[in-house]
Scaffold this active site. Structure first.
Site, PDB file in Angstrom:
ATOM      1  N   CYS A 117      -0.799   4.005  -6.186  1.00 43.21           N
ATOM      2  CA  CYS A 117      -1.887   3.172  -5.389  1.00 43.21           C
ATOM      3  C   CYS A 117      -2.043   1.954  -5.681  1.00 43.21           C
ATOM      4  CB  CYS A 117      -3.305   3.951  -5.316  1.00 43.21           C
ATOM      5  SG  CYS A 117      -4.576   3.026  -4.328  1.00 43.21           S
TER       6      CYS A 117
ATOM      7  N   CYS B  70       0.915  -1.228   0.091  1.00 43.61           N
ATOM      8  CA  CYS B  70      -0.110  -0.070   0.119  1.00 43.61           C
ATOM      9  C   CYS B  70       0.852   1.304  -0.018  1.00 43.61           C
ATOM     10  CB  CYS B  70      -0.910   0.006   1.334  1.00 43.61           C
ATOM     11  SG  CYS B  70      -1.848   1.412   1.365  1.00 43.61           S
TER      12      CYS B  70
HETATM   13  N1  DGL Z   1      -3.897   0.557  -1.971  1.00 38.87           N
HETATM   14  C1  DGL Z   1      -3.718   1.685  -1.337  1.00 38.87           C
HETATM   15  C2  DGL Z   1      -2.431   2.542  -1.630  1.00 38.87           C
HETATM   16  O1  DGL Z   1      -1.768   1.908  -2.274  1.00 38.87           O
HETATM   17  C3  DGL Z   1      -5.008   2.300  -1.317  1.00 38.87           C
HETATM   18  C4  DGL Z   1      -5.067   3.594  -0.134  1.00 38.87           C
HETATM   19  C5  DGL Z   1      -6.204   3.746   0.440  1.00 38.87           C
HETATM   20  O2  DGL Z   1      -6.772   2.990   1.235  1.00 38.87           O
HETATM   21  O3  DGL Z   1      -6.855   5.039   0.319  1.00 38.87           O
HETATM   22  O4  DGL Z   1      -2.405   3.496  -1.599  1.00 38.87           O
END
Ligand code: DGL
Length: 260
Positions: A183, A73
């Site tokens: 993301c 993430c």
């Molecule tokens: N997959 C997360 C990232 O890479 C998502 C972030 C979120 O939950 O806003 O930032």
């Protein structure tokens, strides 16, 4: 020790894009994936909250006996990985928007970055940005609403199409030739972005780089699983909807609900 699993966590189902890259490079590794969908999106939370959630996910993966943790993430990496490395002794791999390769390759001198508010406002992102892209024109766009739609299983929806159109239009007008996906949920919207963007725009994400880095760090710590094992265990846990995580994995792996 090398038989122990690699742990991965994300605010939800998006980090499975990182699981895919790691599994394809390191097919013999056992893995455990935690989708903290109950708390998604992390991108709208404070740094303090993101750190607290990241610690909780790490502790759970440690209870599972993980040998290394991939923070799958961008938002958790850019806000919490420093604290995680200070607090825990096992190796961590993080993920950040791939600004450097885009900055090195752009011809138009204009690149786009689509990421969460939490990532774009983080110190780590800003220092990487200044190191590699301060001489370029950069269109930053917060992908508000995208994670929520993916977490609701609405990738190919009218709402998503409209949202992405509105986010891509200013980038297309500014003549970007690289779009950086900051993301781990966003690789799942590449087919929709591809329809909206001109052909000369290259979309990049950091999945393969993270997989290579994971391999290097496993080798450095003598943790790489080298023996051939036709049945590595790849386990998936979610505290949200089992069906959404299962669907994003094409039903290839069983998903277990876990309240964490
Ligand atoms: N997959 C997360 C990232 O890479 C998502 C972030 C979120 O939950 O806003 O930032």
């Amino acid at each position: 020790m090398s038989k122990k699993p690699i742990g991965l966590f994300d605010s939800g189902v998006g980090g499975t894009s990182i699981f895919r890259a790691i599994h394809s490079l390191l097919p013999f590794e056992n893995t455990i994936y935690l989708a903290d969908s109950k708390n998604a999106p992390y991108g709208e939370k404070s740094k303090v909250d993101i750190i607290a959630l990241s610690k909780k996910n790490t502790e759970l993966l440690l209870d599972f006996g993980c040998k290394l943790i991939v923070v799958a993430c961008n938002t958790a990496t850019t806000n919490a990985i420093k604290t995680l490395r200070e607090k825990f002794t096992l190796p961590f791999i993080g993920i950040e928007p791939a600004i450097k390769p885009a900055a090195l390759k752009t011809n138009s001198g204009t690149i786009g970055i689509l990421a969460t508010k939490g990532t774009l406002s983080s110190e780590l992102f800003n220092s990487t940005f200044h190191q590699h892209a301060s001489h370029l024109k950069v269109i930053e766009q917060v992908g508000e609403g995208i994670v929520e739609l993916i977490e609701n299983g609405q990738i190919y929806s009218k709402e998503m199409e409209e949202l992405l159109k509105s986010y891509m239009q200013p980038m297309i007008s500014a003549n970007i030739d690289y779009l950086v996906l900051g993301c781990t949920h966003y690789p799942y919207i590449i087919p929709m972005l591809r329809k909206l963007l001109p052909e000369n725009v290259t979309i990049i994400d950091s999945g393969e780089a993270v997989a290579r880095q994971t391999k290097n760090v496993l080798i450095q710590h003598d943790l790489l699983r080298t023996e051939e094992n036709l049945n590595p265990k790849n386990e998936f846990y979610t505290n949200g909807k089992v069906s959404v995580l299962s669907e994003i994995l094409n039903g290839d792996y069983p998903v277990t609900f876990k309240n964490f």
